[in-house]
Structure formats: C-alpha cells, structure tokens
Design an enzyme around this catalytic site. Structure first.
Site, mmCIF file in Angstrom:
data_model
loop_
_atom_site.group_PDB
_atom_site.id
_atom_site.type_symbol
_atom_site.label_atom_id
_atom_site.label_comp_id
_atom_site.label_asym_id
_atom_site.label_seq_id
_atom_site.Cartn_x
_atom_site.Cartn_y
_atom_site.Cartn_z
ATOM 1 N N GLY A 71 42.937 38.997 45.032
ATOM 2 C CA GLY A 71 42.579 40.149 46.115
ATOM 3 C C GLY A 71 43.884 40.412 47.035
ATOM 4 C CD GLU A 131 40.013 32.948 40.610
ATOM 5 O OE1 GLU A 131 39.943 31.761 40.038
ATOM 6 O OE2 GLU A 131 39.020 33.907 40.822
ATOM 7 N N PRO A 132 45.434 34.938 41.992
ATOM 8 C CG PRO A 132 47.543 34.819 42.803
ATOM 9 C CD PRO A 132 46.568 33.788 42.336
ATOM 10 N NE ARG A 150 45.572 44.792 43.138
ATOM 11 C CZ ARG A 150 44.801 45.703 42.788
ATOM 12 N NH1 ARG A 150 45.247 46.941 42.114
ATOM 13 N NH2 ARG A 150 43.417 45.342 42.491
ATOM 14 N NE ARG A 153 44.973 49.737 39.630
ATOM 15 C CZ ARG A 153 45.297 50.319 40.753
ATOM 16 N NH1 ARG A 153 46.105 51.298 41.038
ATOM 17 N NH2 ARG A 153 44.488 49.891 41.669
ATOM 18 C CE1 TYR A 174 38.410 50.712 39.501
ATOM 19 C CE2 TYR A 174 40.614 50.644 38.765
ATOM 20 C CZ TYR A 174 39.429 50.211 38.712
ATOM 21 O OH TYR A 174 39.384 49.029 37.826
ATOM 22 C CB CYS A 181 40.490 66.906 24.555
ATOM 23 S SG CYS A 181 41.817 67.209 23.420
ATOM 24 C CD GLU A 182 37.247 63.216 28.505
ATOM 25 O OE1 GLU A 182 36.317 63.668 29.574
ATOM 26 O OE2 GLU A 182 36.395 62.661 27.476
ATOM 27 C CE1 TYR A 193 43.041 43.483 37.155
ATOM 28 C CE2 TYR A 193 44.512 43.718 39.196
ATOM 29 C CZ TYR A 193 43.353 43.108 38.488
ATOM 30 O OH TYR A 193 43.077 41.748 39.004
HETATM 31 N N1 LLP Z 1 39.838 35.988 39.987
HETATM 32 C C1 LLP Z 1 38.474 37.023 39.600
HETATM 33 C C2 LLP Z 1 37.367 36.212 39.269
HETATM 34 C C3 LLP Z 1 38.575 38.241 39.661
HETATM 35 O O1 LLP Z 1 37.495 39.042 39.287
HETATM 36 C C4 LLP Z 1 39.886 39.100 39.947
HETATM 37 C C5 LLP Z 1 39.952 40.332 39.694
HETATM 38 C C6 LLP Z 1 41.105 38.152 40.093
HETATM 39 C C7 LLP Z 1 40.690 36.737 40.269
HETATM 40 C C8 LLP Z 1 42.179 38.925 40.491
HETATM 41 O O2 LLP Z 1 42.532 39.498 41.384
HETATM 42 P P1 LLP Z 1 43.524 40.311 42.164
HETATM 43 O O3 LLP Z 1 44.462 39.443 43.044
HETATM 44 O O4 LLP Z 1 44.309 41.006 41.000
HETATM 45 O O5 LLP Z 1 43.207 41.347 43.092
HETATM 46 N N2 LLP Z 1 41.009 46.648 37.850
HETATM 47 C C9 LLP Z 1 41.112 46.902 39.236
HETATM 48 C C10 LLP Z 1 40.986 45.553 39.956
HETATM 49 C C11 LLP Z 1 39.783 44.839 39.509
HETATM 50 C C12 LLP Z 1 39.760 43.420 39.689
HETATM 51 C C13 LLP Z 1 39.184 42.505 39.072
HETATM 52 N N3 LLP Z 1 39.077 41.009 39.331
HETATM 53 C C14 LLP Z 1 42.388 47.693 39.943
HETATM 54 O O6 LLP Z 1 43.109 48.317 38.766
HETATM 55 O O7 LLP Z 1 42.363 47.786 40.939
#
Ligand code: LLP
Length: 420
Positions: free
Chosen positions: A225, A267-268, A270, A305, A309, A345-346, A374
C-alpha cells in the site's frame, strides 16, 4: 527515459512497449529497506509479485534481498522457479480454492489465511509450519479508487478484527504452534501518519490476543500500500517519516504487549516497480469529431488502470512525425485539448479525457508514465489487440524480457473443429 531512447526502442521492438528501468527498481528497494531496517533490524520485504510478475523484474528484487508475496498457485510456482527459499515466500491469496491450499502447503511458504473458514479446509490437506491470519483493522484507504481500499468495512479481505481472537484460538486448538499476523493497509497511500495509525490498530488487536492465548507472534506483516505520485503535483510518500512513525508505534506497542522479538514484514508492489516503468505507444489516427480524439495503440486492454479506476497517468509526447525535433510538453509548444484513446471497439476506451497535450500527429510516440505496477499484469488480448512486449533497461541498455504476444500465442491451447 530520454526521447531518443523511446524512439530507438519503439523502432526496435514496436509499440505498445512496456519499458522498465532496473536501476530505479533497485533504488526504490534500497530506499524502503534502509528506512525500516535502520530502525527495526529484524525487517524483511516480500515483493508483491502481482504488481509486476515478469521474472526478470522479480529477479532484480530477489538479488536485492526481497522475498515474494504470492497470491495464487501460479505465483508460487514462479517464486519456486526463481529458487526463492520457502521461508522467503508468503502465500496470501484470496478466496482460495483447494488446489491453492494444497499448492501452498507443498511449497512450505508462510501461509496467510484470509478467513477463519479456510483453516479446517487447509488442515484436511496438511499443517503449515507457520500460520498468519489477515486481519481487517476496519479502516482502509486508497488514492486510486474506492474499490481499491483493501481494508475497512467494505473490503472483501481479511478477518474483522473483532473475530481475530477466535481465529487464533481455533488454530491453537487445532495444534498449530507458530504464528504471525498480517494486514493490508490500503492502496497507494502517501500519508505517513496513516501507516502508523493502522499499525497501531493492528497491534492493539493482536497484542491482547497474544497475551490471552499465550501466542508469541513471530512476525507482524503490515502489508503493502506504499503509494507513489501519479498526478503532476502529488507529493511522493516520505518513506523515512513513514518508517519512523511505524517503528515508534512498534516499539511502544511491542513493549506494552511483550512482543519484543517480533519481525516486521512489509509486502509492497507499487512502491518498488510503479515509477520504474513506462509504456511507449504510437499515435495511429487523429479524429476530429464532436471533440478531438487521438487514437493510439495504448488501449484499455494494454493499460487497464485508467478505464478501470479512472486512474491518472502522465503522458509525455515524443514527436516523430514530419521530421520535427523531439520535445516533451513545453509551454512554448502548441497545446491542444484532446482525448487519448486506444483501438478497442468500446467507448470506454478513451482513457485520458480532455487532456492538454502538445499537438500530436500520426506517427508520434506517447510515453505513459508510472506504468511499472499493475500494467502488463492486468492486460488482456481484447479485439485481437494482443499483449505488449516488455523491455528491461540496465544502464540504458535494453533487453527484451518478454516477446510481444503473437497470433500463434493467442491461438495456443484453442481447438478447431472440423466443418460438418
Ligand atoms: N499484499 C497483498 C495481500 C495485496 O493484495 C497487495 C495488492 C499487495 C500486497 C501490494 O500492494 P501495493 O504495495 O502494490 O499497493 N490494481 C490496483 C492495485 C490493486 C492492489 C491489490 N493488492 C491498481 O492498479 O492500482
């Protein structure tokens, strides 16, 4: 990425093309690692493979010392193929099938269960050495979209914190002995204080459980996150401040609840790869309709994305047409308000709406920023517009790390029936 390089890569590999910068991935890892490990030495980063699962990208992070956070049987297989030791693999999927549970057990990864109901099902197949539960601390946050809040009352994830004690009590009763705890803070959060606040909630939840059930938690995983700026004026996450605030809470609360030996996991995804990647696309058609559309080969199926979103991605323009010199969006350039679309085509496939950009012509390139996380992983071959190629830059030297999807790849595994 310099404009000349974008042109060279587009010429050599075609478009759309995902391009990742190995050095930037390393920098991101080291910055995050230093911020936490200097304050809490028993610290480990598990890279969330879901954000970019290209094996060459994962390997860079493994070389830096990361483990893997895997969400499915296939992500586990990827980690094992890359020879990640079991103790450096977290298995943290959602709504797991029996096949996932079995694969998780076979891998000997650290098992993280998203719900208490999974425990009896898991135990039918075997017993993990170490188990954690994903706790939903009842608050969540996302800079991406409401649907991206991975915790809080509306999230499908985790065990409500009020039910956490019952989950651990059941696991103890079933004879499990070694435990950790997990949560996801949210998605793309750039406010350091939020990480401290949610960590405090988690520690206030599990501290008393540890005392009451005599569980010595071995690790506390505060998830991913960690945000990056997508919008032009957004500030980056101050990771030093984040680590300092989180560790302050950790010190206070672990002392209060007697959890001194506990490891701190994150557990990052992004934060490590998001700004290390971009997507190079080409303008194929310009259309003056009720408004002006710039048609590119970057569509909703190549980068999902924005359409999924409403996410913002910066666009840089690289002039290639009519022999004019390269330039980025300078104020002296002729700026137009256009809607950038893909080729699907959307009607939804208009992903940068009414954006002010330097005048684009057919043949020009666009470089879509912050596409390292992502991006490719969420692409799909709609309308026969197949998946992009991926290139990794090591000191500006390109290496093709995934071939462009070809017609035969698209057809692979399908069956043709004979006529009549
Ligand atoms: N751990 C778990 C259990 C997760 O579900 C996620 C992301 C992460 C770690 C890594 O999160 P991060 O550090 O990348 O924020 N598709 C969306 C993001 C969905 C995240 C899903 N889970 C986007 O494009 O913004």
């Amino acid at each position: 990425m310099k404009n000349d390089l974008a042109k060279t890569l587009a010429k050599k590999y075609g478009t759309p093309l995902y391009v990742y910068d190995a050095e930037r991935i390393r920098e991101n890892y080291r910055r995050l690692h230093k911020a936490f490990s200097t304050r809490w030495p028993d610290f480990q980063i598990f890279y969330a493979v879901k954000s970019n699962s290209n094996p060459a990208v994962v390997q860079i992070l493994l070389q830096e010392g990361a483990g893997c956070d895997c969400a499915s049987e296939n992500e586990l297989k990827l980690a094992m193929r890359l020879r990640v030791p079991a103790e450096k693999i977290l298995f943290s999927g959602n709504m797991l099938a029996d096949a996932d549970l079995k694969a998780g057990l076979e891998s000997k990864a650290l098992f993280n269960l998203d719900d208490t109901s999974l425990l009896p099902r898991l135990l039918k197949f075997g017993r993990p050495e170490v188990l954690s539960f994903r706790i939903n601390p009842a608050i969540g946050k996302s800079n991406v979209h409401e649907s991206d809040e991975l915790a809080g009352a509306k999230a499908k994830f985790g065990i409500p914190w009020e039910k956490a004690e019952a989950a651990y009590a059941l696991a103890k009763e079933k004879g499990l002995k070694r435990f950790g705890v997990h949560m996801m803070t949210g998605s793309c959060v750039t406010d350091p204080a939020y990480f401290a606040k949610i960590s405090e909630k988690l520690l206030n939840c599990v501290g008393p459980i540890g005392k009451k059930l005599k569980i010595d938690f071995e690790f506390i995983n505060i998830g991913g996150g960690f945000g990056i700026p997508y919008q032009p004026n957004e500030k980056p996450l101050d990771i030093e401040k984040t680590a300092s605030l989180v560790v302050e809470i950790f010190k206070k609360k672990t002392k209060e609840f007697g959890l001194s030996e506990v490891k701190l996991f994150v557990e990052p995804g992004r934060y490590l790869v998001g700004d290390a990647g971009c997507l190079v696309g080409r303008v194929h058609a310009i259309k003056e309709s009720y408004k002006k559309f710039v048609g590119t080969d970057v569509g909703m199926n190549i980068l999902a994305r924005p359409v999924l979103y409403g996410a913002y991605h910066g666009i840089r323009v690289v002039k290639c047409s009519n022999g004019t010199t390269d330039h980025g969006p300078r104020t002296t350039d002729l700026v137009e308000t256009v809607t950038v679309t893909g080729q699907a085509c959307e009607n939804a496939d208009a992903w940068a709406k009414d954006r002010k950009l330097p005048k684009l012509e057919v043949g020009d390139l666009i470089v879509v920023e912050n596409a390292g996380a992502y991006g490719y992983v969420m692409s799909y071959p709609y309308n026969g517009r197949l998946r992009a190629a991926e290139v990794l830059l090591e000191k500006n030297q390109p290496k093709l790390i995934r071939k462009r999807e070809a017609f035969e790849d698209w057809m692979s595994g399908t069956t043709l029936f004979q006529k009549g």
